[in-house]
Design an enzyme around this catalytic site. Structure first.
Site, PDB file in Angstrom:
ATOM      1  N   ASP A  73       7.705  -7.728   5.632  1.00 52.48           N
ATOM      2  CA  ASP A  73       7.464  -8.125   4.510  1.00 52.48           C
ATOM      3  C   ASP A  73       6.422  -9.365   4.575  1.00 52.48           C
ATOM      4  O   ASP A  73       6.053  -9.941   5.374  1.00 52.48           O
ATOM      5  CB  ASP A  73       8.829  -9.453   4.545  1.00 52.48           C
ATOM      6  CG  ASP A  73       8.831  -9.961   3.548  1.00 52.48           C
ATOM      7  OD1 ASP A  73       8.222 -10.169   2.959  1.00 52.48           O
ATOM      8  OD2 ASP A  73      10.255 -10.359   3.372  1.00 52.48           O
ATOM      9  N   LYS A  89       4.655 -13.331 -11.792  1.00 54.87           N
ATOM     10  CA  LYS A  89       3.250 -13.164 -11.024  1.00 54.87           C
ATOM     11  C   LYS A  89       2.209 -14.292 -11.847  1.00 54.87           C
ATOM     12  O   LYS A  89       1.121 -14.801 -10.770  1.00 54.87           O
ATOM     13  CB  LYS A  89       2.943 -12.150 -11.980  1.00 54.87           C
ATOM     14  CG  LYS A  89       3.359 -10.678 -11.733  1.00 54.87           C
ATOM     15  CD  LYS A  89       3.026  -9.680 -10.047  1.00 54.87           C
ATOM     16  CE  LYS A  89       1.755 -10.221 -10.240  1.00 54.87           C
ATOM     17  NZ  LYS A  89       1.736  -9.353  -8.651  1.00 54.87           N
ATOM     18  N   THR A 116      -1.418  -9.235 -13.560  1.00 56.55           N
ATOM     19  CA  THR A 116      -1.141  -8.491 -14.578  1.00 56.55           C
ATOM     20  C   THR A 116      -0.912  -9.054 -16.207  1.00 56.55           C
ATOM     21  O   THR A 116      -0.954  -9.988 -16.380  1.00 56.55           O
ATOM     22  CB  THR A 116       0.593  -8.047 -14.727  1.00 56.55           C
ATOM     23  OG1 THR A 116       1.101  -7.446 -16.327  1.00 56.55           O
ATOM     24  CG2 THR A 116       1.056  -9.224 -14.054  1.00 56.55           C
ATOM     25  N   GLY A 126       0.716  -1.118   0.220  1.00 50.46           N
ATOM     26  CA  GLY A 126       0.028   0.303  -0.239  1.00 50.46           C
ATOM     27  C   GLY A 126       1.112   1.079   0.131  1.00 50.46           C
ATOM     28  O   GLY A 126       0.531   2.532   0.033  1.00 50.46           O
TER      29      GLY A 126
HETATM   30  N1  LIG Z   1       2.016  -1.309 -12.712  1.00 51.76           N
HETATM   31  C1  LIG Z   1       1.512  -1.651 -13.532  1.00 51.76           C
HETATM   32  O1  LIG Z   1       1.693  -0.993 -14.896  1.00 51.76           O
HETATM   33  C2  LIG Z   1       1.215  -2.253 -13.228  1.00 51.76           C
HETATM   34  C3  LIG Z   1       0.022  -3.653 -14.126  1.00 51.76           C
HETATM   35  C4  LIG Z   1       0.116  -4.079 -13.908  1.00 51.76           C
HETATM   36  C5  LIG Z   1      -0.405  -5.219 -12.303  1.00 51.76           C
HETATM   37  N2  LIG Z   1       0.595  -4.743 -11.821  1.00 51.76           N
HETATM   38  C6  LIG Z   1       0.647  -5.429 -10.296  1.00 51.76           C
HETATM   39  O2  LIG Z   1      -0.392  -3.916  -9.049  1.00 51.76           O
HETATM   40  C7  LIG Z   1       0.772  -4.491  -8.337  1.00 51.76           C
HETATM   41  C8  LIG Z   1       0.925  -3.089  -7.591  1.00 51.76           C
HETATM   42  O3  LIG Z   1       2.197  -2.745  -8.870  1.00 51.76           O
HETATM   43  P1  LIG Z   1       2.518  -0.770  -8.054  1.00 51.76           P
HETATM   44  O4  LIG Z   1       3.303  -0.752 -10.111  1.00 51.76           O
HETATM   45  O5  LIG Z   1       1.830  -0.508  -8.022  1.00 51.76           O
HETATM   46  O6  LIG Z   1       4.425  -1.707  -7.652  1.00 51.76           O
HETATM   47  P2  LIG Z   1       5.327  -0.904  -7.199  1.00 51.76           P
HETATM   48  O7  LIG Z   1       7.157  -1.450  -7.251  1.00 51.76           O
HETATM   49  O8  LIG Z   1       5.637   0.468  -7.314  1.00 51.76           O
HETATM   50  O9  LIG Z   1       4.881  -1.077  -5.222  1.00 51.76           O
HETATM   51  C9  LIG Z   1       4.779  -2.021  -4.704  1.00 51.76           C
HETATM   52  C10 LIG Z   1       4.564  -2.102  -3.658  1.00 51.76           C
HETATM   53  O10 LIG Z   1       5.344  -3.410  -2.370  1.00 51.76           O
HETATM   54  C11 LIG Z   1       5.703  -3.313  -1.740  1.00 51.76           C
HETATM   55  N3  LIG Z   1       6.773  -4.509  -1.507  1.00 51.76           N
HETATM   56  C12 LIG Z   1       7.351  -5.314  -2.168  1.00 51.76           C
HETATM   57  N4  LIG Z   1       7.991  -6.338  -1.588  1.00 51.76           N
HETATM   58  C13 LIG Z   1       7.493  -6.303  -0.354  1.00 51.76           C
HETATM   59  C14 LIG Z   1       7.050  -7.689   0.491  1.00 51.76           C
HETATM   60  N5  LIG Z   1       8.752  -8.829  -0.274  1.00 51.76           N
HETATM   61  N6  LIG Z   1       6.360  -7.563   1.622  1.00 51.76           N
HETATM   62  C15 LIG Z   1       5.688  -6.399   1.421  1.00 51.76           C
HETATM   63  N7  LIG Z   1       5.996  -5.250   0.810  1.00 51.76           N
HETATM   64  C16 LIG Z   1       6.894  -5.368  -0.329  1.00 51.76           C
HETATM   65  C17 LIG Z   1       7.100  -2.465  -1.847  1.00 51.76           C
HETATM   66  O11 LIG Z   1       7.370  -1.139  -1.138  1.00 51.76           O
HETATM   67  C18 LIG Z   1       6.322  -1.340  -2.832  1.00 51.76           C
HETATM   68  O12 LIG Z   1       5.405  -0.471  -1.521  1.00 51.76           O
HETATM   69  C19 LIG Z   1       1.861  -5.527  -8.107  1.00 51.76           C
HETATM   70  O13 LIG Z   1       1.225  -6.764  -7.745  1.00 51.76           O
HETATM   71  C20 LIG Z   1       2.441  -5.658  -9.522  1.00 51.76           C
HETATM   72  O14 LIG Z   1       2.225  -6.364 -10.248  1.00 51.76           O
HETATM   73  C21 LIG Z   1       1.145  -3.420 -11.817  1.00 51.76           C
END
Ligand SMILES: NC(=O)c1ccc[n+]([C@@H]2O[C@H](COP(=O)([O-])OP(=O)(O)OC[C@H]3O[C@@H](n4cnc5c(N)ncnc54)[C@H](O)[C@@H]3O)[C@@H](O)[C@H]2O)c1
Length: 324
Positions: free
Chosen positions: A63, A155, A127, A8
């Site tokens: 984590d 994923k 995704t 979040g």
């Molecule tokens: N960005 C896109 O265009 C997109 C598109 C489709 C799906 N997604 C999916 O949406 C989700 C969020 O993507 P995003 O772009 O916000 O990613 P992001 O990289 O901006 O954020 C990921 C968050 O997860 C946290 N995190 C990572 N490892 C962790 C762990 N082991 N324990 C707890 N927290 C952890 C990070 O600190 C970060 O706040 C992901 O699952 C991604 O696969 C993203």
């Protein structure tokens, strides 16, 4: 209702939290939100500043692979919305271990804890990249998974685990698969914020290969609204594609970004193509549209102009991240 939002403090998860606490989703009105985030390089507590004083928000740094922490935060939770992941394809090509640990083992840890705690619903945010690459047409949800990068493979693995927890144990799981998101608060390694912030600094932007790879661009707000809809009304065990944005080649996207900041093509530096670079992604959103009445609301031109303006006005947010 209590909602656990993993990841979040990241790009999409923080938007979902800000919108939930801001009352954007009637289904989640008055919800208490617990954020579990490890604050990796991509996580940023400042992304939650606009709602930091909200008494319905609790932030836990931890984590998703840590079963003790996960068990503790899962207590009393009605809904899990699972965003936490390693999310950058290029980093997964440079080294995939963290992707398997967080995206696969972390998701398993969460699913098990949710099952043990009797959580009502688990929304696993995934995704369109799990489907691989498609030359023509669009993927329906039952298309075989053919991921090509270590990121998308991790994923896809987590999607299969999530589905298995529904089939084996009856955990109420929904999976969403979304296309490329753009919007504010995106870490400036991803193409839109990287290009915008480089151009704002008068620096060139690196364009992969021939620039003809096609992506469907969806505003983050449309993605999060789709997730809220699935959380409220999706059917247990089902997968919902979310997309319906604007399909553009990377060259077309670059041209629009250059125009938005008033720069010319001389600011583009062609670079060697990404290894295993998927040519085109395209999701079929018939299911979420017909079942849940979903449709994207933000047209690309408006959304991109607002996004570029946001980065121009929020140097204090991204400059420290780029200078790290
Ligand atoms: N960005 C896109 O265009 C997109 C598109 C489709 C799906 N997604 C999916 O949406 C989700 C969020 O993507 P995003 O772009 O916000 O990613 P992001 O990289 O901006 O954020 C990921 C968050 O997860 C946290 N995190 C990572 N490892 C962790 C762990 N082991 N324990 C707890 N927290 C952890 C990070 O600190 C970060 O706040 C992901 O699952 C991604 O696969 C993203």
């Amino acid at each position: 209702m209590r909602v656990l939002v993993t990841g979040g403090a990241g790009f999409i998860g923080s938007h979902f939290v800000r919108q939930t606490l801001g009352g954007a989703y009637s289904e989640l009105a008055d919800a208490e939100v617990v954020v579990l985030d490890k604050l990796t390089y991509a996580g940023n507590e400042a992304n939650l500043d606009p709602v930091a004083d909200n008494p319905r928000l609790r932030f836990v740094r931890g984590d998703i692979c840590d079963a003790g922490v996960v068990t503790e935060v899962m207590r009393g939770v009605d809904l899990v919305v699972h965003f936490a992941a390693e999310s950058h394809v290029d980093r997964s090509i440079a080294g995939s271990a963290d992707f398997v640990i967080t995206n696969v083992a972390g998701t398993q840890t969460l699913l098990q804890a949710a099952l043990d705690a009797g959580v009502g619903r688990f929304v696993h945010v995934s995704t369109d990249e799990v489907y691989g690459s498609i030359e023509e047409g669009s993927w329906p949800e039952d298309h075989p998974l053919l991921p090509n990068s270590p990121y998308s493979a991790s994923k896809a693995s987590s999607d299969l685990l999530a589905r298995s927890f529904h089939r084996t144990y009856g955990l109420d799981v929904c999976i969403t698969r979304c296309s490329n998101n753009y919007g504010p608060y995106q870490f400036p390694e991803k193409v839109v914020p990287l290009f915008v912030t480089n151009l704002l600094d008068g620096k060139q932007v690196p364009l992969y290969g021939d620039g003809l790879n096609v992506r469907d661009w969806l505003h983050i707000d449309d993605h999060c609204r789709g997730i809220a809809l699935v959380a409220a009304s999706g059917r247990a065990g089902e997968i919902y594609n979310i997309g319906g944005g604007t399909e553009l080649t990377n060259r077309e996207l670059t041209e629009r970004l250059l125009a938005a900041v008033g720069a010319g093509w001389e600011m583009v530096r062609p670079v060697e193509d990404r290894k295993g670079h998927d040519r085109r992604y395209s999701v079929d959103i018939t299911k979420i549209s017909t079942e849940l009445g979903y449709r994207p609301r933000i047209d690309f031109e408006t959304g991109l102009a607002d996004t570029v303006r946001w980065y121009a006005e929020h140097r204090a947010w991204w400059e420290p991240l780029k200078n790290r």
